[in-house]
Write a protein that holds these residues in place. Structure first.
Motif, PDB file in Angstrom:
ATOM      1  N   ASP A 448       0.868  -1.189   0.000  1.00 48.02           N
ATOM      2  CA  ASP A 448       0.000   0.000   0.000  1.00 48.02           C
ATOM      3  C   ASP A 448       0.903   1.237   0.000  1.00 48.02           C
ATOM      4  O   ASP A 448       1.521   1.579   1.020  1.00 48.02           O
ATOM      5  CB  ASP A 448      -0.901  -0.011   1.227  1.00 48.02           C
ATOM      6  N   ARG A 451       0.772   4.416   2.458  1.00 45.83           N
ATOM      7  CA  ARG A 451       1.283   4.338   3.814  1.00 45.83           C
ATOM      8  C   ARG A 451       2.731   4.820   3.880  1.00 45.83           C
ATOM      9  O   ARG A 451       3.419   4.906   2.860  1.00 45.83           O
ATOM     10  CB  ARG A 451       1.169   2.898   4.338  1.00 45.83           C
ATOM     11  N   ARG A 456       4.564  -0.319   4.430  1.00 49.80           N
ATOM     12  CA  ARG A 456       3.704  -0.463   3.256  1.00 49.80           C
ATOM     13  C   ARG A 456       3.268  -1.899   2.992  1.00 49.80           C
ATOM     14  O   ARG A 456       2.386  -2.126   2.163  1.00 49.80           O
ATOM     15  CB  ARG A 456       4.414   0.101   2.028  1.00 49.80           C
ATOM     16  N   THR A 458       1.101  -4.515   3.774  1.00 54.01           N
ATOM     17  CA  THR A 458      -0.129  -4.646   4.556  1.00 54.01           C
ATOM     18  C   THR A 458      -0.652  -6.073   4.574  1.00 54.01           C
ATOM     19  O   THR A 458      -1.581  -6.386   5.328  1.00 54.01           O
ATOM     20  CB  THR A 458      -1.209  -3.714   3.994  1.00 54.01           C
TER      21      THR A 458
END
Length: 530
Positions: A448, A451, A456, A458
């Motif tokens: 992601d 973020r 990142r 996730t």
């Protein structure tokens, strides 16, 4: 070299770097002449020699690897004089420096090339472990020019090579810090040789922008050009390479240049000398510029030298090896890096099958990679997999894998104006580094990009369950990445479970020839969101 006034002399230096085996004006990926190649630069060299018959010509490394032509010679031919040495001899180079890719095909081939070359190889900081002496001839050479002007050339190479190279290819060698070695030898040269100019030919680049001083890449020591210009005492000119950048300028009184890659340009430095009150020659002016291949015609004499070898290479490239069913072509490399794609899944599946590892990672090396169409030939293999990597299986923890995925996530950033995903600037400058972004198979994950960096990943699962940080897993990857190449520090010095010493291009070709037909599959095990 020429004299404008009785007490003024101009000395010309020419530098090629990172030619990567490009003799012909082709990239071997699509038809048509390209604005590159040593055959084009040959005519520029000829023109410059008309102006200054006594100019000095240097190569700054990464000459032996990078094209199917050089790969074919290294893997299937090896007869007669090494083609790279023949080039150095025909173009009458005055000296050459080792690049990191000179070691890719092993010391036997490298030593053959050095023996075939008539110009000296200069290597100050690559030494023999047993005695600490320069391993490849002399560290420097002093050229006596017109009017007795003495120009010293020192050769150094990025000492980061052990982080990338197969240990078998650098057995018995030690790579000393390039900056420290350069200072030691410059001091020696100044005290014992008393030259009128010191030129350092460094197969390495700039860790900071030479104009602004801003950091352009992690300060790992791979590139030390900025530090050299700012702190080396006694250096007049720094000829650089490795980063494939087009640079020419002055920094802290040091004139520097870097002529790109693949023979797209040649660097030219002019040193202007005049006599001082005591009659000694001193530098009164310096300038650097780049001479681009552009519309220069290729030198037919150079092309004819390699005509038979090039025909053999082309016949090998056109050799059909198998057929593909399904969507294995890459129409948009950027899109293919955002979610699972059949081509990268195929590469990973081959790596897993050959090694028995349950997890694999692989990259789409360039934006020119096009995957496979229905009919697969050798040119499809070498144009997609352009590096002579082998495979290693490492024992990694779940935490190591998560850290590697976080490093991968740095490849992306978000354009706040367009609210769209883009490649991070650090992966485009100072040179494109698409090869430092991996796609994984055997795990399920999600990145992601909205973020913060470092947070990142996730989703990270193995066999449908969250991956435990302390659990261990066997993971196959190319030898460059297994050494931590691309700032994957979390992979360095990890236990090596298995090694496959065969070149990955051969592994792929053999696999396809054995299967005859390969099928596109995609399990959609990962994606990037923003």
């Amino acid at each position: 070299m020429n004299s404008n006034l009785s007490n003024t002399v101009v000395i010309t230096l020419l530098e090629t770097s990172d030619v990567h085996g490009h003799i012909y004006p082709t990239d071997y990926r699509e038809p048509g002449d390209k604005l590159l190649g040593l055959a084009k630069l040959s005519n520029i060299i000829r023109e410059e020699r008309i102006k200054d018959p006594a100019l000095l010509l240097f190569d700054n490394g990464d000459l032996l690897q990078g094209t199917p032509f050089m790969y074919h010679y290294a893997k299937y031919d090896r007869t007669g004089m090494h083609p790279a040495a023949k080039l150095l001899n025909v173009l009458t180079y005055d000296a050459a420096v080792l690049g990191n890719h000179e070691f890719n095909y092993g010391l036997e081939l490298l030593n053959k090339h050095i023996e075939d070359a008539e110009c000296p190889y200069l290597s100050a900081n690559i030494v023999t472990q047993s005695n600490g002496c320069p391993a490849f001839g002399q560290p420097y050479r002093v050229f006596t020019m017109q009017e007795g002007i003495r120009v010293a050339l020192l050769g150094v190479t990025t000492h980061y090579i052990p982080n990338w190279e197969d240990p078998a290819n650098i057995l018995g060698l030690e790579f000393e810090d390039a900056f420290a070695s350069a200072q030691e030898w410059i001091t020696h040269i100044r005290e014992t040789e008393h030259p009128d100019a010191v030129v350092v030919c460094y197969h390495g680049g700039f860790e900071r922008d030479p104009v602004t001083g801003e950091t352009t890449e992690p300060l790992t020591g791979e590139n030390q050009g900025y530090e050299m210009c700012m702190h080396l005492e006694g250096m007049d000119v720094l000829l650089t390479g490795h980063q494939h950048r087009l640079l020419a300028g002055d920094l802290n009184g040091v004139t520097y240049a870097q002529p790109g890659s693949a023979g797209q340009a040649i660097a030219k430095v002019e040193l202007i000398f005049e006599r001082d009150a005591e009659g000694r020659w001193v530098i009164c002016g310096k300038k650097a510029l780049l001479l681009h291949a552009n519309e220069v015609e290729a030198d037919q004499e150079v092309l004819e030298l390699f005509d038979e070898a090039e025909r053999n290479t082309q016949a090998w490239l056109d050799q059909p090896i198998g057929r593909a069913e399904g969507a294995l072509s890459i129409t948009d490399p950027f899109a293919a890096r955002q979610k699972d794609h059949a081509f990268t899944e195929f590469i990973n599946r081959v790596q897993m099958e050959v090694t028995g590892a349950p997890i694999s990672c692989a990259a789409i090396f360039t934006n020119e990679a096009r995957g496979f169409s229905e009919h697969i030939t050798m040119i499809d293999i070498v144009s997609n997999y352009i590096y002579p990597n082998t495979l290693k299986v490492l024992l990694l923890t779940g935490r190591n894998i998560r850290d590697a995925l976080e490093q991968n996530a740095l490849y992306f950033s978000i354009d706040e104006n367009l609210r769209s995903l883009q490649v991070s600037e650090s992966y485009l400058h100072p040179k494109p580094q698409h090869f430092n972004y991996d796609m994984w198979e055997g795990i399920e994950y999600e990145l992601d990009i909205t973020r913060p960096e470092g947070a990142r990943v996730t989703k990270l699962q193995f066999n449908g369950a969250p991956m435990a940080p302390d659990a261990t897993f066997e993971v196959v990857m190319n030898s460059y990445r297994a050494g931590g190449g691309g700032n994957f520090w979390m992979l360095m010095d990890k236990p090596v479970i298995r090694e496959i010493p065969t070149d990955m291009t051969e592994i792929l070709a053999d696999y396809i020839m054995k299967q005859k037909v390969i099928y596109a599959t995609c399990d959609h095990n990962w994606k990037v969101v923003f």
